[in-house]
Design a protein around this motif. Structure first.
Motif, PDB file in Angstrom:
ATOM      1  N   ASP A  70       0.791  -1.292  -0.036  1.00 45.70           N
ATOM      2  CA  ASP A  70       0.069  -0.207   0.072  1.00 45.70           C
ATOM      3  C   ASP A  70       0.866   1.123   0.087  1.00 45.70           C
ATOM      4  O   ASP A  70       1.890   1.549   0.655  1.00 45.70           O
ATOM      5  CB  ASP A  70      -0.944   0.117   1.335  1.00 45.70           C
ATOM      6  N   PRO A  71       0.370   2.372  -0.741  1.00 47.57           N
ATOM      7  CA  PRO A  71       0.953   3.657  -0.686  1.00 47.57           C
ATOM      8  C   PRO A  71       1.326   4.018   0.960  1.00 47.57           C
ATOM      9  O   PRO A  71       0.467   3.536   1.687  1.00 47.57           O
ATOM     10  CB  PRO A  71       0.374   4.462  -1.241  1.00 47.57           C
ATOM     11  N   ALA A  72       2.233   4.844   1.142  1.00 45.45           N
ATOM     12  CA  ALA A  72       2.504   5.250   2.689  1.00 45.45           C
ATOM     13  C   ALA A  72       1.600   6.243   3.155  1.00 45.45           C
ATOM     14  O   ALA A  72       1.274   6.399   4.371  1.00 45.45           O
ATOM     15  CB  ALA A  72       3.993   5.540   2.929  1.00 45.45           C
ATOM     16  N   TRP A  73       1.350   7.376   2.391  1.00 44.74           N
ATOM     17  CA  TRP A  73       0.438   8.508   2.917  1.00 44.74           C
ATOM     18  C   TRP A  73      -0.990   8.529   2.777  1.00 44.74           C
ATOM     19  O   TRP A  73      -1.450   8.181   1.928  1.00 44.74           O
ATOM     20  CB  TRP A  73       1.353   9.805   2.329  1.00 44.74           C
ATOM     21  N   ARG A  74      -1.529   9.237   3.812  1.00 43.42           N
ATOM     22  CA  ARG A  74      -3.042   9.587   3.611  1.00 43.42           C
ATOM     23  C   ARG A  74      -3.154  10.905   3.269  1.00 43.42           C
ATOM     24  O   ARG A  74      -2.353  11.807   3.031  1.00 43.42           O
ATOM     25  CB  ARG A  74      -3.448   9.255   5.074  1.00 43.42           C
ATOM     26  N   PRO A  75      -4.406  11.292   2.631  1.00 47.91           N
ATOM     27  CA  PRO A  75      -4.565  12.660   2.453  1.00 47.91           C
ATOM     28  C   PRO A  75      -4.659  13.444   3.640  1.00 47.91           C
ATOM     29  O   PRO A  75      -4.477  12.808   4.762  1.00 47.91           O
ATOM     30  CB  PRO A  75      -6.033  12.647   1.971  1.00 47.91           C
TER      31      PRO A  75
ATOM     32  N   VAL B 229      -9.657   4.291   2.991  1.00 49.21           N
ATOM     33  CA  VAL B 229      -8.918   3.807   1.912  1.00 49.21           C
ATOM     34  C   VAL B 229      -7.843   4.608   1.328  1.00 49.21           C
ATOM     35  O   VAL B 229      -6.830   4.113   0.589  1.00 49.21           O
ATOM     36  CB  VAL B 229      -9.954   3.451   0.914  1.00 49.21           C
ATOM     37  N   HIS B 230      -8.028   5.942   0.901  1.00 50.84           N
ATOM     38  CA  HIS B 230      -7.202   6.597   0.091  1.00 50.84           C
ATOM     39  C   HIS B 230      -5.807   6.791   0.531  1.00 50.84           C
ATOM     40  O   HIS B 230      -5.516   6.921   1.745  1.00 50.84           O
ATOM     41  CB  HIS B 230      -7.758   8.148  -0.029  1.00 50.84           C
TER      42      HIS B 230
ATOM     43  N   VAL C 233       4.710   7.191  -9.045  1.00 54.18           N
ATOM     44  CA  VAL C 233       3.537   7.856  -8.493  1.00 54.18           C
ATOM     45  C   VAL C 233       2.659   6.507  -7.978  1.00 54.18           C
ATOM     46  O   VAL C 233       2.282   5.834  -9.210  1.00 54.18           O
ATOM     47  CB  VAL C 233       2.972   8.834  -9.268  1.00 54.18           C
ATOM     48  N   HIS C 234       2.241   6.159  -6.989  1.00 55.68           N
ATOM     49  CA  HIS C 234       1.549   5.110  -6.465  1.00 55.68           C
ATOM     50  C   HIS C 234       0.044   5.642  -5.909  1.00 55.68           C
ATOM     51  O   HIS C 234       0.203   6.520  -4.724  1.00 55.68           O
ATOM     52  CB  HIS C 234       2.153   4.099  -5.848  1.00 55.68           C
ATOM     53  N   THR C 235      -1.082   5.536  -6.121  1.00 58.32           N
ATOM     54  CA  THR C 235      -2.112   5.807  -5.654  1.00 58.32           C
ATOM     55  C   THR C 235      -3.048   4.760  -5.317  1.00 58.32           C
ATOM     56  O   THR C 235      -2.952   3.614  -5.936  1.00 58.32           O
ATOM     57  CB  THR C 235      -2.984   7.165  -6.081  1.00 58.32           C
ATOM     58  N   ARG C 236      -4.069   4.790  -4.123  1.00 58.61           N
ATOM     59  CA  ARG C 236      -5.029   4.135  -4.099  1.00 58.61           C
ATOM     60  C   ARG C 236      -6.161   4.775  -3.705  1.00 58.61           C
ATOM     61  O   ARG C 236      -6.098   5.743  -2.631  1.00 58.61           O
ATOM     62  CB  ARG C 236      -4.624   2.777  -2.794  1.00 58.61           C
ATOM     63  N   GLN C 237      -7.358   4.430  -4.488  1.00 59.35           N
ATOM     64  CA  GLN C 237      -8.407   5.499  -4.081  1.00 59.35           C
ATOM     65  C   GLN C 237      -9.651   4.488  -4.190  1.00 59.35           C
ATOM     66  O   GLN C 237      -9.583   3.438  -4.883  1.00 59.35           O
ATOM     67  CB  GLN C 237      -8.322   6.526  -5.136  1.00 59.35           C
ATOM     68  N   GLY C 238     -10.844   5.136  -3.954  1.00 55.62           N
ATOM     69  CA  GLY C 238     -11.923   4.496  -3.986  1.00 55.62           C
ATOM     70  C   GLY C 238     -13.028   4.414  -2.930  1.00 55.62           C
ATOM     71  O   GLY C 238     -12.610   4.749  -1.902  1.00 55.62           O
ATOM     72  N   TRP C 239     -14.042   4.299  -3.271  1.00 50.14           N
ATOM     73  CA  TRP C 239     -15.265   3.862  -2.175  1.00 50.14           C
ATOM     74  C   TRP C 239     -15.422   2.474  -2.047  1.00 50.14           C
ATOM     75  O   TRP C 239     -15.059   1.799  -1.528  1.00 50.14           O
ATOM     76  CB  TRP C 239     -16.179   4.945  -2.144  1.00 50.14           C
TER      77      TRP C 239
END
Length: 165
Positions: free
Chosen positions: A10-15, A77-78, A87-93
């Motif tokens: 998983d990417p390391a940082w949250r919004p 989740v984000h 650049v790595h992101t994880r998003q969604g609902w």
């Protein structure tokens, strides 16, 4: 046939911690429009009592769940991360999406701030790549984090060989 068993990290940082407030404000606006529409319909057509009452009950039950639940879940989740390679992101609902864009494919890096973003001191970083999947977005970052991310990403991309196509 062997199936790979390694899990994508998983990417390391949250919004920003203010991200749920940003997302909730958008949902509140949606519900306010619906409530105003219900009120106008009730004034214009007073004879349709039980359907309007059912809609009002549904609104009273669903609106708070939506306003509180969706932003909380999105925040859980984000994730995002920028390394020297990607650049790595994880998003969604409901549907979650992992996006990894190699730095060599980065074409532009933009910052977007809507009115509520500005009020909360937030920004969204958009990384446009040579990909048919479209740009990679990193939403709801504190403004200083967004500015630092844009500078860092621009520096990394400038040092990376590749034609971004």
């Amino acid at each position: 046939m062997d199936v790979p068993t390694s899990k994508l990290a998983d990417p390391a940082w949250r919004p920003s911690r203010k991200a749920p407030l940003l997302w909730a404000s958008g949902i509140v606006i949606l519900w306010l429009v619906l409530i105003v529409a219900q009120a106008l319909l009730a004034l214009a057509r007073p004879g349709i009592g039980w359907p309007l009452a059912a809609a009002a009950v549904a609104t009273v039950v669903l609106a708070p769940l939506h306003i509180i639940g969706v932003p909380w879940w999105r925040y859980r989740v984000h994730r995002w991360e920028i390394t020297g390679e990607a650049v790595h992101t994880r998003q969604g609902w409901l549907v979650q999406e992992h996006r990894i864009a190699p730095i060599s494919r980065v074409q532009t890096v933009d910052t977007t701030r809507g009115p509520i973003d500005r009020l909360l001191g937030l920004a969204t970083v958009t990384v446009t790549t040579a990909s048919s999947a479209g740009a990679v977005t990193i939403p709801a970052l504190d403004l200083d984090v967004a500015e630092r991310t844009v500078r860092e990403l621009t520096d990394i991309a400038a040092q990376t060989r590749g034609d971004a196509t």
